[in-house]
Design a protein around this motif. Structure first.
Motif, PDB file in Angstrom:
ATOM      1  N   SER A 112       0.824  -1.211   0.000  1.00  0.00           N
ATOM      2  CA  SER A 112       0.000   0.000   0.000  1.00  0.00           C
ATOM      3  C   SER A 112       0.857   1.260   0.000  1.00  0.00           C
ATOM      4  O   SER A 112       0.341   2.368   0.002  1.00  0.00           O
ATOM      5  CB  SER A 112      -0.907   0.002   1.241  1.00  0.00           C
ATOM      6  N   THR A 113       2.172   1.084   0.023  1.00  0.00           N
ATOM      7  CA  THR A 113       3.083   2.226   0.187  1.00  0.00           C
ATOM      8  C   THR A 113       3.286   2.959  -1.140  1.00  0.00           C
ATOM      9  O   THR A 113       3.510   2.316  -2.169  1.00  0.00           O
ATOM     10  CB  THR A 113       4.440   1.687   0.738  1.00  0.00           C
ATOM     11  N   PRO A 114       3.213   4.305  -1.118  1.00  0.00           N
ATOM     12  CA  PRO A 114       3.415   5.059  -2.357  1.00  0.00           C
ATOM     13  C   PRO A 114       4.781   4.758  -2.989  1.00  0.00           C
ATOM     14  O   PRO A 114       5.747   4.473  -2.277  1.00  0.00           O
ATOM     15  CB  PRO A 114       3.342   6.520  -1.906  1.00  0.00           C
ATOM     16  N   GLU A 115       4.825   4.869  -4.317  1.00  0.00           N
ATOM     17  CA  GLU A 115       6.067   4.535  -5.032  1.00  0.00           C
ATOM     18  C   GLU A 115       7.218   5.428  -4.603  1.00  0.00           C
ATOM     19  O   GLU A 115       8.362   4.999  -4.563  1.00  0.00           O
ATOM     20  CB  GLU A 115       5.833   4.624  -6.537  1.00  0.00           C
ATOM     21  N   ALA A 134       2.345   0.640  -4.206  1.00  0.00           N
ATOM     22  CA  ALA A 134       1.096   1.421  -4.353  1.00  0.00           C
ATOM     23  C   ALA A 134       0.053   0.633  -5.138  1.00  0.00           C
ATOM     24  O   ALA A 134      -0.518   1.126  -6.112  1.00  0.00           O
ATOM     25  CB  ALA A 134       1.390   2.764  -5.016  1.00  0.00           C
ATOM     26  N   GLN A 159      -4.425  -5.549  -3.564  1.00  0.00           N
ATOM     27  CA  GLN A 159      -4.039  -5.753  -2.161  1.00  0.00           C
ATOM     28  C   GLN A 159      -4.947  -6.793  -1.504  1.00  0.00           C
ATOM     29  O   GLN A 159      -4.474  -7.656  -0.753  1.00  0.00           O
ATOM     30  CB  GLN A 159      -4.134  -4.447  -1.388  1.00  0.00           C
ATOM     31  N   GLU A 193       5.586  -1.544   4.958  1.00  0.00           N
ATOM     32  CA  GLU A 193       4.292  -0.900   5.205  1.00  0.00           C
ATOM     33  C   GLU A 193       4.371   0.035   6.410  1.00  0.00           C
ATOM     34  O   GLU A 193       5.169  -0.192   7.322  1.00  0.00           O
ATOM     35  CB  GLU A 193       3.240  -1.965   5.544  1.00  0.00           C
ATOM     36  N   ASN A 227      -1.547   3.846   7.629  1.00  0.00           N
ATOM     37  CA  ASN A 227      -1.956   4.829   6.616  1.00  0.00           C
ATOM     38  C   ASN A 227      -1.884   6.269   7.132  1.00  0.00           C
ATOM     39  O   ASN A 227      -1.543   7.182   6.398  1.00  0.00           O
ATOM     40  CB  ASN A 227      -3.368   4.495   6.089  1.00  0.00           C
ATOM     41  N   TYR A 241       1.326   8.869   7.101  1.00  0.00           N
ATOM     42  CA  TYR A 241       1.701   9.737   5.970  1.00  0.00           C
ATOM     43  C   TYR A 241       1.333  11.194   6.238  1.00  0.00           C
ATOM     44  O   TYR A 241       1.653  12.078   5.447  1.00  0.00           O
ATOM     45  CB  TYR A 241       1.065   9.224   4.670  1.00  0.00           C
ATOM     46  N   ASP A 246     -10.941   1.628  -4.910  1.00  0.00           N
ATOM     47  CA  ASP A 246     -10.194   1.974  -6.129  1.00  0.00           C
ATOM     48  C   ASP A 246     -10.921   3.007  -6.983  1.00  0.00           C
ATOM     49  O   ASP A 246     -10.283   3.773  -7.711  1.00  0.00           O
ATOM     50  CB  ASP A 246      -9.929   0.718  -6.971  1.00  0.00           C
TER      51      ASP A 246
END
Ligand SMILES: Cc1cc2nc3c(=O)[nH]c(=O)nc-3n(C[C@H](O)[C@H](O)[C@H](O)COP(=O)(O)OP(=O)(O)OC[C@H]3O[C@@H](n4cnc5c(N)ncnc54)[C@H](O)[C@@H]3O)c2cc1C
Length: 387
Positions: free
Chosen positions: A63-66, A72, A78, A97, A100, A103, A305
């Motif tokens: 789930s981690t941003p690029e 991501a 996921q 990870e 959330n 961030y 999504d």
């Protein structure tokens, strides 16, 4: 309407399945042996090593941003991966990870908490629940009062997952006149809070009681805005609501497969038990409920999504998925008879472990409250997005 997987979803899912089969499933016998002696299934160093191996396989930061080195992945993908992880009782999760809400970190907090958490160098926990406030999170009492440039935290948090191992806690504390005026704080263990593990019926989850006895926290450790803690807490909780049923689907699939194999090979009164209607009906009921949970869960992930509101489908999937896996594990134990009750097989461990899914991150009753309120007040239509 297309219920199929894209080539990419299938490829990612199959690679995860290959990793779990090759690297995680072989650890099951040792995990069961350790559990019998009361030891943790997977030590933190072992988990990190396995996560490093998964990273080499391409799995790091689902789930981690690029920009933070993650994948991501869309929520549907996921969800498929959590289902793969749910197939094994080994408490493994992919690395890379962070919670959330982390961030929301400032630049300094990013360096001190977010990045080391993603790298697995630091472990955090999320602390909202208190002895007097669980479902009714607006009843929290742990208070943070200003003192010069610092905040001073006093009170208790309970049932905190990873609370006895964590290096720091994300603590939701009251900072205004009502509990809804709360603030999130990043509080290092070194700042002075203590923890005591809580013995539970499931070996996956050993939560802890955290005690804050005038713990001094610099103002720079406020996560997000002062007064924004309650919203952050709700965002943290809702995120997990499709993860839990996704894992539940994997566990139920594995149990159903075991049940079918056993039903086809165990002979009583001269015939395999799978030829008896009593057993066939248990298998049929498990299949129907498993498929229902799968599609409720994927539909919720799909809503995420689409950027559509997911609170309602998440409550539906969490309520049904958590109940489903409890019923499927119970039927599997029944089909295995005495063997199902032994600790030689993972079924009894699952039987104990999945019970908590009906309690954490919103009990069954709280999910029902959300679902019925949405309908009664007209926030949601019957039929959802198809209505
Ligand atoms: C293993 C484990 C790990 C956990 N991890 C964390 C964590 O990491 N961080 C964290 O902050 N918390 C965590 N929790 C806490 C968890 O979220 C709470 O236990 C849960 O929200 C229920 O709160 P409670 O235990 O206080 O039960 P209560 O809120 O006291 O509820 C008791 C019963 O009453 C029902 N009930 C309550 N209100 C209503 C109502 N209005 N109408 C109908 N029924 C109602 C509930 O559904 C439940 O059946 C964890 C709990 C467990 C067991």
């Amino acid at each position: 309407m297309d219920f199929g997987l894209t080539d990419e979803q299938r490829a990612v899912r199959d690679t995860a399945r290959a990793f779990v089969t090759r690297e995680v499933v072989p650890l099951e016998a040792e995990m069961l042996r350790r559990e019998r002696s009361g030891a943790p299934g997977l030590r933190r160093d072992e988990l990190r090593e396995l996560q490093a191996r998964a990273r080499a396989f391409g799995f790091w930061g689902m789930s981690t941003p690029e920009e933070y080195g993650g994948m991501a992945l869309p929520a549907v993908t996921q969800s498929l991966l959590w289902t793969e992880l749910g197939r094994t009782p080994v408490p493994f999760r992919f690395g890379g990870e962070a919670d959330n809400i982390l961030y929301e970190a400032s630049d300094a907090q990013r360096a001190a908490y977010l990045l080391p958490t993603i790298e697995g160098e630091r472990l955090g926990c999320f602390a909202l629940t208190e002895p007097e406030a669980g479902s009714d999170a607006a009843g929290i009492r742990l208070r943070a009062r200003r003192d010069g440039g610092d905040w001073v935290l006093r009170g208790e948090k309970t049932f905190i997952t990873f609370g006895d191992e964590a290096d720091y806690a994300i603590v939701i504390a009251v900072t205004g006149s009502s509990a809804r005026e709360a603030t999130a704080f990043l509080v290092d263990r070194a700042m002075g809070w203590t923890s005591r593990p809580i013995d539970t019926m499931g070996s996956w989850h050993t939560p802890a009681l955290l005690t804050f006895d005038d713990v001094r926290v610099p103002a720079s450790n406020v996560l997000g805005d002062v007064g924004g803690g309650f919203d952050l807490a709700m965002r943290w909780i809702v995120r997990g609501r499709y993860v839990i049923p996704s894992q539940a689907v994997g566990t139920a699939e594995r149990c159903l497969r075991m049940a079918i194999e056993h039903a086809n090979t165990r002979v009583t009164f001269g015939r395999p038990i799978g030829e008896r209607q009593a057993i066939q009906w248990m298998i049929a009921d498990s299949e129907v409920e498993l498929e229902a949970a799968r599609w409720l869960t994927l539909r919720c992930a799909w809503a995420v999504d689409q950027g559509a509101p997911a609170r309602h489908p998440a409550a539906v999937a969490k309520l049904y998925g958590a109940g489903m896996v409890n019923r499927v594990v119970d039927r599997t134990l029944q089909i295995f008879g005495g063997m199902g009750y032994t600790r030689d097989l993972p079924i009894e461990g699952w039987y104990r472990a999945v019970r908590v899914l009906r309690v954490l991150e919103g009990t069954d009753e709280i999910q029902r409250m959300i679902i019925s309120r949405d309908l009664l007040r007209g926030y949601e239509k019957i039929g959802g997005h198809l209505a």
